[in-house]
Design an enzyme around this catalytic site. Structure first.
Site, PDB file in Angstrom:
ATOM      1  N   ASN A 120       0.704  -6.754 -43.685  1.00  0.00           N
ATOM      2  CA  ASN A 120      -0.586  -7.451 -43.717  1.00  0.00           C
ATOM      3  C   ASN A 120      -0.552  -8.424 -44.903  1.00  0.00           C
ATOM      4  OD1 ASN A 120      -3.208  -8.307 -43.750  1.00  0.00           O
ATOM      5  ND2 ASN A 120      -4.077  -6.347 -44.408  1.00  0.00           N
ATOM      6  N   TRP A 121      -0.381  -9.693 -44.581  1.00  0.00           N
ATOM      7  CA  TRP A 121      -0.257 -10.691 -45.665  1.00  0.00           C
ATOM      8  C   TRP A 121      -1.616 -11.079 -46.243  1.00  0.00           C
ATOM      9  CZ3 TRP A 121       3.991 -14.687 -43.698  1.00  0.00           C
ATOM     10  CH2 TRP A 121       5.246 -14.060 -43.776  1.00  0.00           C
ATOM     11  N   LYS A 122      -2.689 -10.667 -45.593  1.00  0.00           N
ATOM     12  CA  LYS A 122      -4.045 -11.014 -46.069  1.00  0.00           C
ATOM     13  C   LYS A 122      -4.149 -12.536 -46.296  1.00  0.00           C
ATOM     14  CE  LYS A 122      -4.118  -6.506 -48.213  1.00  0.00           C
ATOM     15  NZ  LYS A 122      -4.758  -5.600 -49.139  1.00  0.00           N
TER      16      LYS A 122
ATOM     17  N   HIS B 217     -10.265  -3.789 -40.803  1.00  0.00           N
ATOM     18  CA  HIS B 217      -9.667  -3.602 -42.134  1.00  0.00           C
ATOM     19  C   HIS B 217     -10.781  -3.422 -43.163  1.00  0.00           C
ATOM     20  CE1 HIS B 217      -7.491  -4.316 -45.848  1.00  0.00           C
ATOM     21  NE2 HIS B 217      -6.396  -4.028 -45.175  1.00  0.00           N
TER      22      HIS B 217
ATOM     23  N   GLU C  47     -11.203  -4.492 -46.023  1.00  0.00           N
ATOM     24  CA  GLU C  47     -11.656  -5.709 -46.720  1.00  0.00           C
ATOM     25  C   GLU C  47     -12.624  -6.504 -45.849  1.00  0.00           C
ATOM     26  OE1 GLU C  47      -7.740  -7.054 -47.768  1.00  0.00           O
ATOM     27  OE2 GLU C  47      -7.582  -5.408 -49.204  1.00  0.00           O
TER      28      GLU C  47
ATOM     29  N   GLU D 268      -6.189   4.075 -43.755  1.00  0.00           N
ATOM     30  CA  GLU D 268      -6.040   3.402 -45.042  1.00  0.00           C
ATOM     31  C   GLU D 268      -7.162   3.850 -45.981  1.00  0.00           C
ATOM     32  OE1 GLU D 268      -3.616  -0.411 -44.694  1.00  0.00           O
ATOM     33  OE2 GLU D 268      -5.651  -0.943 -44.136  1.00  0.00           O
TER      34      GLU D 268
ATOM     35  N   GLY E 281      -4.196  -1.616 -52.503  1.00  0.00           N
ATOM     36  CA  GLY E 281      -4.015  -2.597 -53.568  1.00  0.00           C
ATOM     37  C   GLY E 281      -4.244  -2.041 -54.960  1.00  0.00           C
TER      38      GLY E 281
ATOM     39  N   SER F  65      -0.942   1.077 -50.787  1.00  0.00           N
ATOM     40  CA  SER F  65       0.078   1.009 -51.849  1.00  0.00           C
ATOM     41  C   SER F  65       1.426   1.618 -51.425  1.00  0.00           C
ATOM     42  CB  SER F  65      -0.433   1.662 -53.139  1.00  0.00           C
ATOM     43  OG  SER F  65      -1.579   0.963 -53.618  1.00  0.00           O
TER      44      SER F  65
ATOM     45  N   GLY G  76       0.407  -3.988 -47.515  1.00  0.00           N
ATOM     46  CA  GLY G  76      -0.127  -5.232 -48.070  1.00  0.00           C
ATOM     47  C   GLY G  76       0.826  -5.815 -49.100  1.00  0.00           C
ATOM     48  N   GLY G  77       0.588  -5.486 -50.370  1.00  0.00           N
ATOM     49  CA  GLY G  77       1.319  -6.111 -51.480  1.00  0.00           C
ATOM     50  C   GLY G  77       2.830  -6.102 -51.329  1.00  0.00           C
TER      51      GLY G  77
HETATM   52  C1  PEP Z   1      -3.630  -3.195 -46.707  1.00  0.00           C
HETATM   53  O1  PEP Z   1      -4.310  -4.103 -47.102  1.00  0.00           O
HETATM   54  O2  PEP Z   1      -3.659  -2.925 -45.495  1.00  0.00           O
HETATM   55  C2  PEP Z   1      -2.832  -2.446 -47.674  1.00  0.00           C
HETATM   56  C3  PEP Z   1      -2.424  -1.255 -47.343  1.00  0.00           C
HETATM   57  O3  PEP Z   1      -2.582  -3.048 -48.892  1.00  0.00           O
HETATM   58  P1  PEP Z   1      -1.621  -2.478 -50.059  1.00  0.00           P
HETATM   59  O4  PEP Z   1      -0.324  -2.068 -49.426  1.00  0.00           O
HETATM   60  O5  PEP Z   1      -1.447  -3.638 -51.005  1.00  0.00           O
HETATM   61  O6  PEP Z   1      -2.317  -1.319 -50.671  1.00  0.00           O
END
Ligand code: PEP
Length: 261
Positions: A11-13, A95, A97, A172, A178, A218, A239-240
């Site tokens: 997920n590049w957001k 999601h 966010e 999640e 994040g 994470s 994500g990250g």
């Molecule tokens: C996400 O946004 O779906 C996510 C899991 O982010 P991160 O891996 O950065 O926690």
């Protein structure tokens, strides 16, 4: 033996550009992706470039969100047909966010799930509890509400039990997204086992056994291997650590080590 193939989803957001999609394309075209389904959710403007870059591979691309309607007067929004037109096969719904930034509740998320399924996409429904909810020991109640209310809304908007084969769920926990705080393997497994039993109630035992449940929060090269060996964890939404080709390829390699369950 489970028929659930492991999934590594990026997920590049609101990060990375078309030039980055080209860099990823180069790395993906020479990588061994044979044992894992690899998905990317790039920003909308980057999707078509990434689709082209990975056309010779098994990688699939998806949208990060969609409108609940199939078309119409909704300035700035995108429908399932737009994602398909850009060569995408998947869409993310719910999601945390989007729930937080755009006030999307369970009913709205369910209507989006139905729009994705109606539009012939595979849908990844995201859910998870906040830190406050976990500390109040409300995790299971929250997950149950998110899945039941969401799926009932999706049903009212036309989704059927026959669509469940095109559904995946990403657990999640909001406190782990994040933040660098990953759920322990045991905690993640507990939540996944609970979701699978809930899916059994909602969709039937066979559909629940085939439903892919991803963990997100994470995930990194250093923790993915202890998570992927858990019975009910079928992959990751990342994500990250998905923003760098090297670290995401390492997570894909970790997913490939998932034991059959
Ligand atoms: C996400 O946004 O779906 C996510 C899991 O982010 P991160 O891996 O950065 O926690």
């Amino acid at each position: 033996m489970s028929s659930r193939r492991p999934v590594a989803a990026a997920n590049w957001k609101m990060n990375l550009l078309a030039s980055d999609a080209r860099t990823f394309g180069e790395a993906l075209r020479t990588a061994d992706l044979s044992d894992v389904d690899v998905l990317f959710f790039p920003p909308a403007t980057v999707a078509a470039t990434l689709v082209q870059e990975v056309a010779s591979t098994t990688v699939e691309v998806g949208g990060q969100d969609l409108h609940a309607a199939d078309s119409g007067a909704h300035t700035g929004d995108l429908s399932a047909a737009h994602w398909r037109d850009a060569g995408c096969r998947w869409v993310l719904c719910g999601h945390s966010e989007r729930r937080a930034d755009h006030g999307e509740g369970d009913e709205a998320v369910g209507a989006k799930v139905a729009a994705g399924l109606r539009g012939d996409l595979e849908v990844m429904l995201c859910l998870g509890e906040t830190l406050e909810e976990r500390e109040a020991e409300a995790t299971q109640a929250v997950l149950e509400r998110q899945l039941r209310v969401g799926w009932n809304a999706a049903r009212r908007a036309g989704a059927t039990d026959g669509d469940v084969g095109r559904l995946a769920i990403a657990y999640e926990p909001v406190w782990a997204i994040g933040t660098g705080k990953t759920a322990t393997p045991e905690l993640a497994q507990d939540a996944h086992a609970f979701l699978r039993s809930l899916a059994g109630d909602l969709f039937g035992a066979e559909a629940a056994a085939g439903l892919r449940l991803l963990y997100g929060g994470s995930v990194k090269p250093g923790n993915c291997r202890e998570l992927i060996v858990q019975t009910d964890i079928d992959g990751f939404l990342v994500g990250g650590a998905s923003l760098d080709p090297g670290s995401f390829l390492d997570i894909i390699a970790g997913c490939a080590q998932r034991p059959p369950s």
